[in-house]
Motif scaffolding. Structure first.
Motif, PDB file in Angstrom:
ATOM      1  N   VAL A   2      -7.017  14.681  -6.759  1.00 16.65           N
ATOM      2  CA  VAL A   2      -5.897  14.181  -7.348  1.00 16.65           C
ATOM      3  C   VAL A   2      -4.572  14.034  -6.404  1.00 16.65           C
ATOM      4  N   GLY A   3      -4.662  15.014  -5.337  1.00 16.85           N
ATOM      5  CA  GLY A   3      -3.626  14.866  -4.268  1.00 16.85           C
ATOM      6  C   GLY A   3      -3.995  13.639  -3.584  1.00 16.85           C
ATOM      7  N   LYS A   4      -5.260  13.186  -3.256  1.00 18.67           N
ATOM      8  CA  LYS A   4      -5.541  11.949  -2.522  1.00 18.67           C
ATOM      9  C   LYS A   4      -4.985  10.902  -3.281  1.00 18.67           C
ATOM     10  N   ILE A   5      -5.083  10.959  -4.363  1.00 20.87           N
ATOM     11  CA  ILE A   5      -4.826   9.817  -5.291  1.00 20.87           C
ATOM     12  C   ILE A   5      -3.253   9.655  -5.186  1.00 20.87           C
ATOM     13  N   LEU A   6      -2.758  10.709  -5.563  1.00 20.37           N
ATOM     14  CA  LEU A   6      -1.176  10.676  -5.480  1.00 20.37           C
ATOM     15  C   LEU A   6      -0.673  10.171  -3.984  1.00 20.37           C
ATOM     16  N   PHE A   7      -1.278  10.657  -2.822  1.00 23.44           N
ATOM     17  CA  PHE A   7      -0.881  10.272  -1.607  1.00 23.44           C
ATOM     18  C   PHE A   7      -1.203   8.736  -1.605  1.00 23.44           C
ATOM     19  N   LYS A   8      -1.972   8.041  -1.845  1.00 24.46           N
ATOM     20  CA  LYS A   8      -2.251   6.602  -1.986  1.00 24.46           C
ATOM     21  C   LYS A   8      -1.183   6.083  -2.797  1.00 24.46           C
ATOM     22  N   ALA A   9      -1.062   6.476  -3.941  1.00 23.79           N
ATOM     23  CA  ALA A   9      -0.219   6.025  -4.851  1.00 23.79           C
ATOM     24  C   ALA A   9       1.130   5.611  -4.491  1.00 23.79           C
ATOM     25  N   VAL A  10       1.840   6.913  -3.859  1.00 23.41           N
ATOM     26  CA  VAL A  10       3.377   7.038  -3.550  1.00 23.41           C
ATOM     27  C   VAL A  10       3.383   5.797  -2.509  1.00 23.41           C
ATOM     28  N   ARG A  11       2.548   5.741  -1.751  1.00 20.97           N
ATOM     29  CA  ARG A  11       2.743   5.081  -0.341  1.00 20.97           C
ATOM     30  C   ARG A  11       2.404   3.385  -1.130  1.00 20.97           C
ATOM     31  N   PHE A  12       1.740   3.212  -1.803  1.00 18.55           N
ATOM     32  CA  PHE A  12       1.225   1.642  -2.275  1.00 18.55           C
ATOM     33  C   PHE A  12       2.509   1.355  -3.128  1.00 18.55           C
ATOM     34  N   ALA A  13       3.195   2.210  -3.859  1.00 20.65           N
ATOM     35  CA  ALA A  13       4.409   1.929  -4.949  1.00 20.65           C
ATOM     36  C   ALA A  13       5.408   1.430  -4.025  1.00 20.65           C
ATOM     37  N   LYS A  14       5.748   2.296  -2.801  1.00 14.94           N
ATOM     38  CA  LYS A  14       6.841   2.124  -1.968  1.00 14.94           C
ATOM     39  C   LYS A  14       6.563   0.726  -1.286  1.00 14.94           C
ATOM     40  N   TYR A  15       5.513   0.488  -1.170  1.00 14.61           N
ATOM     41  CA  TYR A  15       4.989  -0.928  -0.329  1.00 14.61           C
ATOM     42  C   TYR A  15       5.393  -1.923  -1.248  1.00 14.61           C
ATOM     43  N   ASP A  16       4.906  -1.870  -2.681  1.00 14.60           N
ATOM     44  CA  ASP A  16       5.229  -2.779  -3.635  1.00 14.60           C
ATOM     45  C   ASP A  16       6.777  -2.968  -3.858  1.00 14.60           C
ATOM     46  N   GLN A  17       7.497  -2.324  -3.935  1.00 18.15           N
ATOM     47  CA  GLN A  17       8.838  -2.458  -4.494  1.00 18.15           C
ATOM     48  C   GLN A  17       9.338  -3.123  -2.914  1.00 18.15           C
TER      49      GLN A  17
END
Length: 403
Positions: free
Chosen positions: A346-361
């Protein structure tokens, strides 16, 4: 928030994007280029025009007119008065910002108060999330818990009568007043994604008249982050992918609590400043504080102080350590900047998700430069095929069903 590169004076691409994201999320205007980010430039230009001062290009050319000596003196007086007023107002603004940030940060130290007053996560709300996400509750149990959460209950009833929402579920809309009937129409599987989304959306308070653009950006980020977590969980057949929105909310507890405390403390500090000015008979000071509005500079300073997410972790531990320890641990890994390889699933999923969400914004606001993409995705451990799939799904829009 992220691991620092050892013996490097230059920030990493991840750190640079984190900084850019913080500047963006509290910015007033839609900005297309990073170098054009200037929160006060347009206001300065507007002030000059309102004063009737000629622009530089208007002072030269065939239509230049010669000012009379009397008019020149008047313009000089106006300019001098404006400089004096601007200097005085800048000092008052600095005093107000410092007072406000001190009050807000003092209030945020009381986690119990933050949970009940700013996040409004009372015991029955937390119990609703636990029952829905960690169990197989009966409709009657969910209905009784939703009766204790009237805001969420009413929004669910409203969605059941929405043609667009029910069409996405492949069902017909109906006007119902009984929440248990609405639960049956939506279904538990959809509710597990829906309830956390609508619950936390209204914790952000996107309809406040203060800093509405910030609230909308924050909610878009939280929705994208939560649904990115869900999408990545689906990819690995994670057992409870609907936990994604709760994990996203936990990440943003610091921002939401800070923002809500900022809004409530703003009026408290403003009233104190007005009373003080009134007692001293300082009209200019009183008029300034009477007209003062929330500003992006002080809000940004507050968010920067909370950017390490320690407050989010402290609040999450109090609320969900017993029920969702794996989610709390994933957030802890993010806060501590644990190396990607050492993180839990789950930590790896969160790592990727935080960075993708910032990229998308940032991409949607045309702030993310194409030449950054390859390095950013590599440092975010997001594979090209995964990246394209995430982008294709428009994760800032709520998905009631997941295939």
């Amino acid at each position: 928030m992220t691991s620092k590169t050892i013996a490097s004076s230059e920030p990493s691409i991840i750190e640079s994007i984190d900084q850019l994201f913080l500047r963006f999320i509290v910015g007033k205007n839609k900005i297309y280029k990073e170098e054009e980010y200037n929160d006060g430039l347009s206001e300065a230009e507007q002030d000059d025009k309102e004063l009737g001062l000629p622009a530089a290009e208007e002072k030269s050319g065939w239509n230049q007119r010669i000012l009379l000596e009397v008019e020149k003196d008047r313009v000089k007086r106006v300019e001098a008065d404006k400089r004096l007023k601007d200097k005085r107002n800048a000092l008052l603004m600095r005093y107000f910002q410092q007072s406000l940030l001190k009050v807000v940060n003092d209030k945020l130290e009381n986690s119990e108060s933050v949970i009940s007053d700013q996040l409004q996560l009372r015991e029955n709300t937390v119990e609703l999330l636990k029952k829905l996400l960690a169990g197989e509750p009966r409709y009657s149990v969910l209905a009784s818990l939703l009766e204790l959460n009237p805001g969420t209950r009413n929004r669910l009833l409203s969605l059941v009568s929405s043609e667009d929402f029910m069409k996405a579920l492949g069902r017909d809309p109906r006007n119902v007043r009984d929440i248990q009937t609405a639960i049956g129409m939506i279904g538990t599987d959809v509710l597990r994604f829906l309830v956390p989304a609508i619950l936390f959306k209204y914790r952000i308070n996107a309809y406040s008249h203060h800093n509405t653009l910030f609230a909308k950006k924050l909610w878009r980020y939280e929705m994208t982050l939560g649904q990115t977590c869900t999408a990545l969980m689906h990819d690995i057949n994670y057992r409870r992918p609907y936990e994604g929105m709760l994990l996203s909310a936990m990440v943003n507890f610091a921002y939401v609590a800070s923002y809500q405390q900022y809004l409530s403390s703003f009026e408290v500090v403003r009233t104190a400043c007005l009373d003080q000015a009134r007692e001293k008979g300082e009209k200019n000071r009183h008029d300034f504080f009477y007209d003062i509005k929330t500003d992006s500079a002080s809000l940004q300073a507050l968010l920067v102080s909370q950017a390490d997410l320690k407050l989010s972790l402290a609040l999450s531990e109090k609320l969900f350590q017993k029920s969702f320890p794996h989610l709390v641990n994933a957030l802890k890994e993010e806060v501590e900047g644990l190396a990607y390889e050492e993180r839990t699933t789950v930590g790896k999923i969160l790592f990727k998700a935080v960075r993708f969400a910032k990229y998308d914004q940032l991409r949607s606001s045309r702030l993310f430069k194409p030449e950054w993409q390859d390095d950013y995705l590599a440092d975010s451990y997001i594979e090209q095929d995964v990246f394209k799939n995430l982008l294709r799904q428009e994760l800032f829009r709520f998905k009631p069903t997941w295939s």
